[in-house]
Each structure stands twice: as C-alpha cells, then as structure tokens.
Design a protein around this motif. Structure first.
Motif, PDB file in Angstrom:
ATOM      1  N   ALA A  29       8.512   3.605 -13.924  1.00  0.00           N
ATOM      2  CA  ALA A  29       7.456   4.585 -14.198  1.00  0.00           C
ATOM      3  C   ALA A  29       6.836   4.384 -15.577  1.00  0.00           C
ATOM      4  N   ALA A  30       7.598   3.815 -16.514  1.00  0.00           N
ATOM      5  CA  ALA A  30       7.092   3.609 -17.868  1.00  0.00           C
ATOM      6  C   ALA A  30       5.963   2.582 -17.911  1.00  0.00           C
ATOM      7  N   PHE A  31       5.799   1.819 -16.835  1.00  0.00           N
ATOM      8  CA  PHE A  31       4.772   0.761 -16.809  1.00  0.00           C
ATOM      9  C   PHE A  31       3.484   1.215 -16.141  1.00  0.00           C
ATOM     10  N   ARG A  32       3.428   2.477 -15.729  1.00  0.00           N
ATOM     11  CA  ARG A  32       2.203   3.003 -15.109  1.00  0.00           C
ATOM     12  C   ARG A  32       1.010   2.818 -16.037  1.00  0.00           C
ATOM     13  N   GLY A  33      -0.175   2.736 -15.427  1.00  0.00           N
ATOM     14  CA  GLY A  33      -1.399   2.662 -16.227  1.00  0.00           C
ATOM     15  C   GLY A  33      -1.926   1.247 -16.355  1.00  0.00           C
TER      16      GLY A  33
ATOM     17  N   ASN B 214       0.812  -1.226   0.000  1.00  0.00           N
ATOM     18  CA  ASN B 214       0.000   0.000   0.000  1.00  0.00           C
ATOM     19  C   ASN B 214       0.840   1.268   0.000  1.00  0.00           C
ATOM     20  N   LYS B 215       2.093   1.139  -0.385  1.00  0.00           N
ATOM     21  CA  LYS B 215       2.925   2.338  -0.586  1.00  0.00           C
ATOM     22  C   LYS B 215       3.432   2.340  -2.027  1.00  0.00           C
ATOM     23  N   SER B 216       3.851   3.489  -2.467  1.00  0.00           N
ATOM     24  CA  SER B 216       4.414   3.574  -3.811  1.00  0.00           C
ATOM     25  C   SER B 216       5.706   2.778  -3.876  1.00  0.00           C
ATOM     26  N   ALA B 217       5.868   2.056  -4.980  1.00  0.00           N
ATOM     27  CA  ALA B 217       7.108   1.303  -5.164  1.00  0.00           C
ATOM     28  C   ALA B 217       8.274   2.282  -5.269  1.00  0.00           C
ATOM     29  N   PRO B 218       9.459   1.853  -4.824  1.00  0.00           N
ATOM     30  CA  PRO B 218      10.611   2.750  -4.915  1.00  0.00           C
ATOM     31  C   PRO B 218      10.904   3.119  -6.367  1.00  0.00           C
ATOM     32  N   ARG B 219      11.411   4.327  -6.557  1.00  0.00           N
ATOM     33  CA  ARG B 219      11.776   4.750  -7.908  1.00  0.00           C
ATOM     34  C   ARG B 219      12.847   3.806  -8.441  1.00  0.00           C
ATOM     35  N   THR B 220      12.545   3.213  -9.568  1.00  0.00           N
ATOM     36  CA  THR B 220      13.428   2.160 -10.077  1.00  0.00           C
ATOM     37  C   THR B 220      13.871   2.498 -11.485  1.00  0.00           C
ATOM     38  N   ASN B 221      15.147   2.610 -11.652  1.00  0.00           N
ATOM     39  CA  ASN B 221      15.745   2.979 -12.915  1.00  0.00           C
ATOM     40  C   ASN B 221      17.025   2.157 -13.059  1.00  0.00           C
TER      41      ASN B 221
ATOM     42  N   ASP C  87      -0.316  -1.804  -8.583  1.00  0.00           N
ATOM     43  CA  ASP C  87      -1.513  -1.387  -9.311  1.00  0.00           C
ATOM     44  C   ASP C  87      -1.120  -0.376 -10.392  1.00  0.00           C
ATOM     45  N   ALA C  88      -2.133   0.161 -11.103  1.00  0.00           N
ATOM     46  CA  ALA C  88      -1.850   1.036 -12.247  1.00  0.00           C
ATOM     47  C   ALA C  88      -1.116   2.304 -11.837  1.00  0.00           C
ATOM     48  N   ASN C  89      -1.195   2.667 -10.554  1.00  0.00           N
ATOM     49  CA  ASN C  89      -0.520   3.878 -10.091  1.00  0.00           C
ATOM     50  C   ASN C  89       0.861   3.595  -9.494  1.00  0.00           C
TER      51      ASN C  89
END
Lengths: 185, 177
Positions: A69-73, A45-52, A154-156
């Motif tokens: 981030a490219a997989f959002r939606g 229930n938290k945002s996934a860490p920024r992954t690059n 999830d999508a977000n």
C-alpha cells in the motif's frame, strides 16, 4: 438414390464441421504469441492482494515491514524472484533497465535472507524494497506458480499485467513498455 | 438387403462407441492414475476424517507447475504448498466449497481438474450428449430409409408384391455388390 446419399453424407458433413471447429481452435491457440504454458492470471484488473511482508533490509526509520500500500500513487512492478531460480539471474539485467523507468518491488519467494543478499550482491539490486515470502504463502495469494513472475500495478494498486517467466527484451518491448505507456509512465 | 443391414449395424456401432467412451469417462480417476502418492506423513492431519477431506480436495486440484497432475499426486514444491494451504484451511474450519472457491480466486478455474459448467465450457460438457443424439438420429434416419423397421405381418398379396419388388431390385443391385 438421393436418400442413400443423404445418410452417407450426414456423418461426413458432421465430421467436416467438427474438424473445422477443431482446426480453428488449434489455430487460435497456436498462432500469435500465445504460449500454452502461460496461464492467465485472474488478478488482472483486480486489486492486488494485501501484501505486508518482513523486509530484507530494514530502512532508516527502523521499519522492518514492506507494505504494498505504501507504493500507491505510481505504477509499480512487483517481481517474485529467488536466489535459487536460474531464470531470475537471466532477467536481472532487464529488471535493472526497467528500474530506471518504474519502481520495482521485489518479493523473495521461498528464499533465505542471506541467500537473497548474496544474489543481489552478484546480480544487482533493481528493487526499491524487498519483502521476504519465506514460506511462499504470499505467492499463493498472488497466484504465483513459479518464479520469476512479474506483475504491473497501476497507481491504485490494480493489477494490469502479469508475466510468468523471465523478462526478456522481447517481452519488455511487446508487453511491459506498452502497458507502462498506457499508464502514462 | 444384407448390405443395408450391415450398414445399419455399422452405423449403430459408430454411435455406440462414443457412448462407451462417455461411460468410461465416469469411471473413478483412481483406476486410470496409478501414480504413487506424493504426500508425506508429516503433512497429514491428525484427525482421519479431516485428512480424508484434505485428500479428497487435493485430488480435485491441479498442480499448476506440472499441469496434468493433481496436487495430491505431484511432488512439486507448489503442490506441497497448496496441500499445506488446503489442510490449514480445513483445520481452521472452512468448508470444502469455501476452500475451492478461495483457490479459484487466486489461480482461476484452471486450478480445478474438473472444469465447471458455465457458458465457456458448455460445449465441452454438452458435446458428448449432442453427438449421441446426432448418432441416434443418423441411425434412425438410416433405418427408416432402409425400411427395416418392425412392421405388422403382411398378407399374401402384399408378400407377393414385395417378392416382385425385391426381385427387380436385386437385379438392379447385383452389378454393384
């Protein structure tokens, strides 16, 4: 007489209550499907860490980075795996099956590109993209304590579920599929 | 009379035992754990003061693979990675609290070998003291019931009365003991 009985019963009563509390706690721990080796993830229930991460296979556009981030939606499975990890081989068919239903991002944990490539050649490649976490730093960001580990986003980009250990038919049916359905996928 | 004194002594022993265990739990961990250090020379920071901080922090952090060792004690890969993480953050100038806090955000309270005092762990932390108080109460109640608290000297008539009472009481108790 009754006074003596009270001082005799009081410790007994206290012990009885304590034993009851212990029994209930033990039952709660061991009953159901809860595995004591499964640590709870603080990411749920938290945002996934920024992954690059550097990509294993640079795409046609010449982009050699994999960005979460490219997989959002859309719902996304993030799977930490490694060529040196035996349970990862065991879960390969399960991931293959899941890849028909949901996008999977692979993160090769502390692995060498050439080893990862031969692993994929042998056991199949269910991943949309593969990021290389060569030194394991990204794993620490995600709270990974052993491969394979799988996260459902999830999508977000919010983590909905984490499973540590190989995905088996039982795990997929009991947790992954219901969670995917809850996300409308 | 002798029997009840023994009982009181027994109760006192029973309540002193948890106290001893509690005190023992405050002894430094180093006395209990004798595991060899897993840390290798090339991991160490050049500055001995910073290295000391890193060692100290590592002893408080759980190795999540072996689960009952600190990352300072463990040879596991993840433990080494976490040691490296701690050292790189120390080198970057982060405070001890900030480093611990960052790891807690990734791995949860479970990464701490000492559970923090919060509502979920209140029972864990306070139970020993609660049981000590309970033990004390039991001893006090038992003593009061046995009537062996310190009292002022009795005068002759009171002593005679007691003798009489004790005599009749001993008669009654005799068959039981």
């Amino acid at each position: 007489m009754s006074k003596i009985r009270l001082s005799f019963l009081l410790p007994l009563l206290a012990f009885g209550i304590l034993a009851l509390v212990g029994a209930v706690a033990l039952y709660a721990t061991l009953s159901g499907s809860r595995d004591p080796a499964q640590l709870p993830s603080v990411l749920v229930n938290k945002s996934a860490p920024r992954t690059n991460l550097a990509s294993l296979m640079p795409n046609d556009a010449g982009d050699n980075m994999v960005q979460l981030a490219a997989f959002r939606g859309q719902p996304l499975l993030v799977n930490f795996f490694a060529s040196w990890c035996a349970p990862c081989r065991a879960e390969a068919p399960a991931l293959e099956m899941l890849s028909k239903r949901v996008a999977i991002l692979g993160i090769a944990y502390k692995d060498r590109g050439e080893d990862t490539n031969s692993f994929l050649a042998q056991y199949g490649n269910p991943f949309r993209a593969i990021g290389m976490d060569t030194d394991g730093r990204m794993g620490i960001e995600w709270g990974v304590y052993g491969v394979p580990e799988t996260y459902l986003l999830d999508a977000n980009g919010v983590v909905k579920l984490r499973h540590a250990g190989p995905l088996t038919r039982g795990v997929i049916d009991a947790t992954i599929i219901p969670a995917l359905e809850a996300l409308g996928s | 009379m002798i029997m009840s004194l023994n009982r009181t002594r027994h109760l006192m022993l029973v309540s002193i035992l948890p106290l001893g265990l509690l005190l023992a739990s405050f002894l430094p961990n180093t006395i209990v754990t004798t595991a060899a250090n897993a840390i290798t020379a090339e991991e160490m920071l050049a500055n001995p003061q910073l290295e000391e901080r890193a060692r100290n922090l590592s002893k408080q952090l759980r190795c999540l693979v072996c689960q009952n060792q600190s990352i300072d004690d463990s040879d596991a890969d993840l433990a080494r990675d976490l040691r490296r993480e701690v050292r790189s953050q120390i080198a970057a100038g982060d405070s001890d609290d900030a480093i611990i806090d960052q790891l807690r955000q990734k791995y949860g309270d479970y990464v701490l070998l000492n559970p923090p005092l919060d509502p979920a762990t209140m029972f864990l932390w306070l139970a020993p003291f609660a049981f000590m108080v309970l033990g004390g109460v039991i001893v006090l109640v038992a003593r009061r019931q046995r009537g062996i608290e310190d009292v002022n000297e009795l005068d002759a008539s009171e002593r005679a009365k007691i003798e009489k009472l004790l005599a009749s009481r001993n008669d009654r108790d005799e068959p039981k003991t």
